[in-house]
Enzyme design. Structure first.
Site, PDB file in Angstrom:
ATOM      1  CB  SER A   1      17.897  30.274   9.562  1.00  0.00           C
ATOM      2  OG  SER A   1      17.354  29.609   8.434  1.00  0.00           O
TER       3      SER A   1
ATOM      4  CE1 TYR B   1      17.658  25.130  12.157  1.00  0.00           C
ATOM      5  CE2 TYR B   1      16.346  26.009  10.348  1.00  0.00           C
ATOM      6  CZ  TYR B   1      17.556  25.880  10.995  1.00  0.00           C
ATOM      7  OH  TYR B   1      18.674  26.516  10.496  1.00  0.00           O
TER       8      TYR B   1
END
Length: 270
Positions: free
Chosen positions: A171, A184
């Site tokens: 990501s 995260y």
């Protein structure tokens, strides 16, 4: 010291522009993936499903893993309609024993995986103190530890053959940070680090036939987060991300940023 850093930055920037110009003028050769045995985790929906369909269109043989039985069946049916051979396994990628068990069945009953796409991922959007312990553990179990377990399971054969491709779906949150996603971001930084370290290790071992690709998009509209918004940029649609991912895989690109201007933002940050 500052002059040296500025010179290093300018040199890196010029190299990036030169590399982009060369790729524009001399497009990279694309490899064929027809007949390759491709294993995708998190194939039941979103990016995993879209990526499976892209491989199916190229007549790859597919092994699809997901914890969602219904979504897995739907993905398999769509891939089979495109003429692909599909095998499905219900696997909880937060559990090492399930990963190793399913991997042994794949190797014994189906064959050698030549392209591994570590796509499974989970997200919890909350400030650090509001994020529950089990949510933090789950993000690390799925977003990074699962990558390590699957790679350990399928890498030995790739090493023996000096042939294969390992794809890490990470990501933009593995390069840039954002509030209310501490756990995260940490797990995605780990995923990016895993890709970089694995790439370096394979090079050191002389296994140049095993390629690696890391996908780093800004947030994708997959339905995991309702009304998503982020300072990292606009929310992407699945189709545009999978298009860039497949291009990266077919051209053996090591790092795929979506949108591509993230690469320059990263240079500026450094």
């Amino acid at each position: 010291h500052k002059v040296l850093l500025l010179a290093l930055f300018l040199g890196t920037l010029l190299y990036a522009y030169a590399e982009a110009a060369v790729r524009l003028l001399l497009p990279a050769r694309r490899k064929a993936v027809g007949g390759e045995l491709v294993l995708l985790t998190g194939a039941g929906r979103g990016l995993g499903r879209a990526t499976a369909l892209e491989f199916a269109r190229r007549q790859s043989r597919l092994v699809l893993w997901d914890v969602d039985t219904h979504g897995l069946r739907e993905t398999a049916a769509e891939c089979e309609r495109l003429g692909a051979t599909v095998h499905t396994f219900v696997v909880d990628c937060s559990k090492r024993e399930e990963i190793y068990g399913a991997a042994e069945k794949v190797k014994k009953d189906i064959g050698d995986v030549s392209i591994l796409v570590n796509n499974a991922g989970v997200i919890t959007a909350a400030d650090l103190l509001s994020t529950q312990d089990h949510q933090i553990e789950k993000m690390f179990e799925v977003n990074i530890l699962a990558h390590i377990w699957t790679t350990r399971a399928f890498l030995p054969t790739m090493m023996d053959n000096n042939r294969g491709h390992i794809v890490t779906v990470a990501s933009a949150a593995g390069h840039f940070v954002t509030s209310f996603m501490v756990a995260y971001c940490s797990s995605k930084f780990a995923a990016v680090g895993f890709h970089k370290a694995l790439t370096e290790e394979l090079s050191t071992l002389g296994k140049d036939g095993i390629k690696t690709t890391c996908l780093c998009p800004v947030f994708i509209n997959t339905g995991f987060v309702k009304n998503p918004s982020t300072r990292l940029g606009r929310i992407l649609e699945v189709d545009e991300v999978v298009k860039e991912l497949m291009e990266g895989i077919l051209t053996n690109k090591k790092m795929v940023f979506v949108p591509s201007n993230q690469r320059f933002a990263l240079l500026l940050e450094r």
